[in-house]
Design an enzyme around this catalytic site. Structure first.
Site, mmCIF file in Angstrom:
data_model
loop_
_atom_site.group_PDB
_atom_site.id
_atom_site.type_symbol
_atom_site.label_atom_id
_atom_site.label_comp_id
_atom_site.label_asym_id
_atom_site.label_seq_id
_atom_site.Cartn_x
_atom_site.Cartn_y
_atom_site.Cartn_z
ATOM 1 N N ASP A 62 -1.451 -9.915 10.630
ATOM 2 C CA ASP A 62 -0.556 -9.789 9.468
ATOM 3 C C ASP A 62 0.921 -9.770 9.857
ATOM 4 O O ASP A 62 1.694 -9.004 9.300
ATOM 5 C CB ASP A 62 -0.932 -8.510 8.707
ATOM 6 C CG ASP A 62 -0.211 -8.397 7.369
ATOM 7 O OD1 ASP A 62 -0.045 -9.418 6.700
ATOM 8 O OD2 ASP A 62 0.193 -7.281 7.007
ATOM 9 N N GLU B 183 -4.312 -0.649 5.583
ATOM 10 C CA GLU B 183 -3.380 -0.250 6.640
ATOM 11 C C GLU B 183 -3.890 1.062 7.211
ATOM 12 O O GLU B 183 -4.173 1.993 6.463
ATOM 13 C CB GLU B 183 -1.965 -0.088 6.074
ATOM 14 C CG GLU B 183 -1.320 -1.413 5.702
ATOM 15 C CD GLU B 183 0.129 -1.259 5.291
ATOM 16 O OE1 GLU B 183 0.762 -0.267 5.704
ATOM 17 O OE2 GLU B 183 0.631 -2.125 4.559
ATOM 18 N N LYS C 151 2.067 7.344 6.671
ATOM 19 C CA LYS C 151 0.984 6.460 6.216
ATOM 20 C C LYS C 151 -0.306 7.273 6.257
ATOM 21 O O LYS C 151 -0.706 7.755 7.328
ATOM 22 C CB LYS C 151 0.856 5.234 7.128
ATOM 23 C CG LYS C 151 1.910 4.178 6.849
ATOM 24 C CD LYS C 151 1.585 2.849 7.509
ATOM 25 C CE LYS C 151 2.675 1.826 7.185
ATOM 26 N NZ LYS C 151 2.429 0.510 7.825
ATOM 27 N N ALA D 296 6.100 8.129 11.329
ATOM 28 C CA ALA D 296 6.939 7.254 12.146
ATOM 29 C C ALA D 296 8.406 7.605 11.957
ATOM 30 O O ALA D 296 8.869 7.766 10.821
ATOM 31 C CB ALA D 296 6.707 5.796 11.761
ATOM 32 N N GLN E 3 0.832 -1.201 0.000
ATOM 33 C CA GLN E 3 0.000 0.000 0.000
ATOM 34 C C GLN E 3 0.869 1.255 0.000
ATOM 35 O O GLN E 3 2.067 1.202 0.277
ATOM 36 C CB GLN E 3 -0.950 -0.026 1.205
ATOM 37 C CG GLN E 3 -1.890 -1.237 1.145
ATOM 38 C CD GLN E 3 -2.917 -1.261 2.255
ATOM 39 O OE1 GLN E 3 -3.398 -0.235 2.713
ATOM 40 N NE2 GLN E 3 -3.274 -2.460 2.693
ATOM 41 N N ASP F 220 5.545 -2.189 11.110
ATOM 42 C CA ASP F 220 4.349 -2.391 10.274
ATOM 43 C C ASP F 220 3.158 -2.889 11.073
ATOM 44 O O ASP F 220 2.827 -4.075 11.050
ATOM 45 C CB ASP F 220 4.648 -3.396 9.141
ATOM 46 C CG ASP F 220 5.074 -2.695 7.868
ATOM 47 O OD1 ASP F 220 4.946 -1.461 7.818
ATOM 48 O OD2 ASP F 220 5.520 -3.372 6.935
ATOM 49 N N LEU G 207 14.198 4.166 11.262
ATOM 50 C CA LEU G 207 15.378 3.532 11.848
ATOM 51 C C LEU G 207 16.594 3.923 11.008
ATOM 52 O O LEU G 207 16.440 4.384 9.875
ATOM 53 C CB LEU G 207 15.195 2.011 11.841
ATOM 54 C CG LEU G 207 14.092 1.500 12.778
ATOM 55 C CD1 LEU G 207 13.857 0.012 12.547
ATOM 56 C CD2 LEU G 207 14.450 1.751 14.231
#
Length: 404
Positions: A299, A147, A126, A230, A110, A319, A233
């Protein structure tokens, strides 16, 4: 504040082992300074291009932007410390810093965007896909579910309340599609997918394998769009990560079942398979299972670890957008690792028991944590109430194991 009281509780003050140099993700050169360019622009540069003088009493680390301090702080035992003074600043940066670049993230099923800030920090955006009170239709396959941006935000706070601290910080943000995506993107494929809807709203849909079409376009009101931001990293070229296939991965097939669904003694063979045959890897996986059951996330096909730390480190819970899709029903199959292995960390079990008591009720704690997010309320009340019910079911499974 129930949250403040929780973090003062002895179960949330169990010390981690001493962190040595080899337990740190990065060894930082204390002489490497970062400074804002003297020209007044908002760019961070290394000392080779900047003034090397620091204000009196400051170390080089003090000059780092917050996102860099977060990345430098990662160690073998935790993604960020319990009492992390950086967390409020990092969350605020994610919600408010100027966006100077927006490009679509490659891969994945997505649409997701990588947003860049003036200080070179980046975030994964997202966008909002469904309203807070919508539930995933009962006939949807788990692998075709949306999502959800609010699930990413809630998952970060829930992970912290459980004291796992394995999800990078996430904040909600209201983005202007025109000024903060369309007008500044250098992504030509993404740029081609913008249009104005019949209602006069700015929309786009990007390129991906699911839900990237005009029927599933993301539209602003008229150009304002909610999403989750988010913290990223460290780049994989600097800190390699290893992806592990979960032994309890679903079949991702419409009619076939996975082996663990057919074999009640499946855990016995997992226990004999590296890396689950030693150390705390299996117990860490069961922690992740409990987090997923509380969220209703089916998921979880893979998880990641930092390669530098080998098998003796925490799992990254990345995720989480397919969590919090349903509140009216629970998915007991998510708890299969706990049920089949009958193993749980003592510290996790004691904290779960604590979160089932009135002073530290899980739903109250998460409600308080989410109230500070810019997009609050993040979860509809039925989702918060479902947490308490599901926590009771986790404790019942452990009780059944203890009885056996």
């Amino acid at each position: 504040s129930k949250l403040a009281a929780l973090f003062e509780h002895p179960l949330y003050n169990i010390p981690i082992p001493e962190v040595t140099e080899k337990d740190k993700l990065f060894i930082v050169n204390p002489m490497e300074k970062f400074s804002l360019r003297s020209s007044g622009s908002d760019e961070w540069v290394s000392s080779s291009k900047a003034e090397t003088l620091l204000p009196t009493g400051k170390t080089a680390y003090d000059t780092y932007p917050t996102w860099l301090k977060f990345q430098v702080g990662i160690n073998r035992y935790e993604l960020y410390p319990r009492r992390d003074p950086l967390l409020p600043t990092l969350l605020r940066d994610l919600a408010t810093q100027k966006i100077v670049s927006s490009v679509q993230k490659s891969g994945g099923t997505q649409l997701k965007l990588i947003m860049t800030f003036p200080n070179y920090g980046q975030a994964l955006f997202k966008p909002m896909k469904q309203a807070r009170d919508q539930e995933t239709p009962i006939d949807f396959f788990y692998f075709s579910d949306f999502e959800r941006h609010n699930a990413e935000i809630a998952a970060f706070h829930l992970d912290r309340i459980l004291d796992f601290r394995r999800i990078p910080p996430v904040s909600g943000r209201l983005v202007n599609i025109t000024k903060e995506i369309r007008d500044i993107t250098t992504d030509k494929k993404l740029a081609k997918t913008f249009f104005i809807s019949p209602a006069g709203n700015v929309c786009f849909y990007g390129e991906c394998s699911y839900y990237c079409s005009t029927e599933h376009a993301l539209c602003g009101k008229p150009d304002r769009l909610e999403g989750s931001m988010a913290a990223l990293l460290p780049d994989k070229t600097l800190a390699k990560r290893r992806s592990w296939r979960s032994p309890w991965r679903r079949s991702y097939h419409k009619s076939k079942k996975a082996e663990w669904e057919l074999n009640p003694n499946y855990c016995a063979q997992v226990r004999e398979t590296p890396p689950y045959d030693r150390g705390h890897r299996l117990l860490d996986l069961i922690d992740m299972t409990i987090l997923d059951f509380l969220m209703g996330n089916m998921d979880r096909h893979h998880y990641e670890t930092f390669e530098k730390f080998g098998n003796d480190t925490f799992l990254l819970h990345l995720d989480n957008g397919r969590g919090f899709g349903t509140h009216s029903r629970d998915e007991p199959s998510i708890l299969a690792p706990l049920q089949q292995c009958c193993s749980i960390k003592k510290s996790t079990y004691l904290r779960l028991q604590l979160l089932a008591t009135q002073p530290y009720r899980l739903s109250d704690l998460l409600r308080e944590a989410l109230a500070a997010d810019p997009l609050a309320p993040i979860l509809a009340e039925p989702h918060l109430r479902a947490l308490d019910r599901r926590l009771g079911k986790v404790l019942a499974v452990v009780g059944h194991c203890l009885a056996r």
